[in-house]
Write a protein that holds these residues in place. Structure first.
Motif, mmCIF file in Angstrom:
data_model
loop_
_atom_site.group_PDB
_atom_site.id
_atom_site.type_symbol
_atom_site.label_atom_id
_atom_site.label_comp_id
_atom_site.label_asym_id
_atom_site.label_seq_id
_atom_site.Cartn_x
_atom_site.Cartn_y
_atom_site.Cartn_z
ATOM 1 N N PHE A 49 -7.751 -7.412 0.317
ATOM 2 C CA PHE A 49 -8.397 -6.111 0.508
ATOM 3 C C PHE A 49 -9.911 -6.274 0.623
ATOM 4 O O PHE A 49 -10.560 -5.577 1.419
ATOM 5 C CB PHE A 49 -8.052 -5.163 -0.636
ATOM 6 N N PHE B 162 -7.475 1.824 -2.312
ATOM 7 C CA PHE B 162 -6.098 1.392 -2.094
ATOM 8 C C PHE B 162 -5.288 1.724 -3.341
ATOM 9 O O PHE B 162 -5.731 1.482 -4.463
ATOM 10 C CB PHE B 162 -6.027 -0.118 -1.840
ATOM 11 N N VAL C 76 0.830 -1.204 0.000
ATOM 12 C CA VAL C 76 0.000 0.000 0.000
ATOM 13 C C VAL C 76 0.865 1.256 0.000
ATOM 14 O O VAL C 76 1.829 1.367 0.752
ATOM 15 C CB VAL C 76 -0.976 0.039 1.199
ATOM 16 N N ILE D 31 -4.046 5.129 1.091
ATOM 17 C CA ILE D 31 -5.382 4.635 1.445
ATOM 18 C C ILE D 31 -6.290 5.845 1.609
ATOM 19 O O ILE D 31 -5.881 6.860 2.182
ATOM 20 C CB ILE D 31 -5.375 3.837 2.764
#
Length: 407
Positions: free
Chosen positions: A172, A156, A53, A56
């Motif tokens: 996810f 994401f 990631v 976010i």
């Protein structure tokens, strides 16, 4: 059958386990009361778990007169979560139209876009900006709340070569299932808080939200009391259109409310074109300071009304003229009304006197009048006008004027 690229193959070999994060959401995560803190901790745990990631973003819708919600953005290389409150009208802007968020809102389906090989010209500005920062893949997962028809995108973004792997996306999606009910609680709380603050004020709204909701729930407080009333409102109502009347009243209320709020007061009630305001004492402010705050707010409002009146006249609207009475004393602050229909307000002789004093402003030729109790210990700011007999008060009121150029 297409052969995956080398970068895609590398991405698919990197596996991480989302179970620690889902367990956290069921336990400690659901107890976090701050949405930005929740977002920050989610980002930290994803990195710790090995998730690829880079960014976010969590969005929460609400019901508020100024904004449509709040968005919280976490970046892997930044310390603080970025908070943004999109205003009403955002859905008509270029930032929203044809964006991934609009796509999720309209379809209710996930939105995925590889960025690595994409040309900036073929991307929405949001995606082009992310690509320019090094992003390689973008995924928006719709979170569906029970009491909201519009899905909330959970976004994401990665900067890993090859983008997200199928295993990443599966993980996810698992996290999203556990995160949705937690975020719905935040969304409902945000809406409740916004509505109570909008219709009751921040201090009173917080008391109701914390459970002070029964008839008779009240406390004695010391406060400076403000009662103002717009002049010539009956005649104005007869000559203005509904739109013009609302525009004029809203400008008047906006000026007064801003001045009051800036000095720590709270508007308790709009009574037609009148306003009841309280400047309560607390640990940081004694009664003399509360009086000074009310007087400072009154002067700020007076100056601002004088500034905007010529502008109103240019718009074909009448000038705003109003009277204001200030008093001070102990009042009952709490719930009154029928068992199932309550009003949170202040009651007491200081409230009655402030309203009576305001009613004297026309007769006295002074737009701001205060009681003797209010004027005491504030120096020679005021001019004594005399004692006035008013309805509902046995002893004549000794009244002082702050300025006589009535707006």
């Amino acid at each position: 059958m297409s052969i995956p690229s080398q970068t895609e193959t590398k991405a698919s070999l990197v596996r991480w386990d989302p179970r620690k994060i889902t367990e956290w959401l069921m336990k400690a995560g659901r107890g976090i009361t701050s949405a930005d803190q929740l977002t920050a901790e989610l980002g930290r745990l994803l990195v710790e778990a090995g998730a690829p990631v880079y960014r976010i973003r969590i969005g929460l819708r609400t019901i508020h007169p100024l904004v449509v919600g709040s968005a919280y953005t976490w970046w892997r290389d930044k310390v603080d979560v970025e908070a943004y409150n999109p205003p009403h009208g955002i859905m008509e802007s270029a930032d929203y139209i044809d964006s991934p968020i609009e796509c999720v809102h309209q379809t209710g389906q996930p939105f995925r876009r590889y960025l690595e090989d994409a040309s900036a010209d073929e991307l929405h500005s949001t995606l082009a900006t992310l690509k320019a920062s090094g992003a390689t893949d973008y995924l928006a997962i719709p979170l569906k709340f029970v009491f909201d028809d519009l899905p909330t995108p959970l976004i994401f973004v990665t900067d890993r070569l090859g983008g997200f792997s199928p295993q990443d996306i599966e993980s996810f999606n698992q996290i999203a299932l556990f995160l949705a009910p937690v975020l719905e609680v935040h969304s409902q709380h945000m809406t409740s808080h916004a509505l109570l603050e909008t219709y009751l004020g921040p201090r009173t709204g917080q008391k109701v939200l914390s459970g002070q909701i029964k008839r008779g729930d009240a406390e004695l407080i010391e406060a400076a009391i403000w009662y103002s009333d717009m002049r010539d409102s009956t005649a104005i109502t007869e000559v203005l259109s509904h739109d013009q009347l609302l525009k004029l009243l809203n400008r008047y209320f906006e000026v007064i409310t801003k001045a009051v709020t800036n000095h720590g007061g709270e508007v308790l009630r709009f009574i037609g074109d009148a306003m009841l305001v309280v400047f309560p004492t607390d640990k940081q402010r004694n009664l003399i300071q509360a009086r000074k705050a009310a007087l400072a707010a009154a002067k700020d409002a007076h100056i601002e009304i004088q500034r905007i009146n010529p502008l109103l006249e240019k718009e074909g609207l009448p000038s705003i003229r109003y009277g204001l009475g200030l008093d001070v004393g102990e009042v009952v602050y709490g719930n009154v009304g029928a068992p199932d229909r309550l009003d949170f307000t202040v009651l007491g002789s200081a409230v009655n006197r402030a309203a009576r004093i305001e009613n004297l402003t026309k007769e006295a030729g002074c737009s701001l009048l205060v009681s003797e109790q209010f004027a005491s210990q504030l120096g020679d700011t005021f001019t004594w006008l005399g004692d006035y007999k008013v309805a509902g008060v046995e002893v004549p009121l000794s009244v002082y004027c702050a300025y006589c150029d009535s707006p």
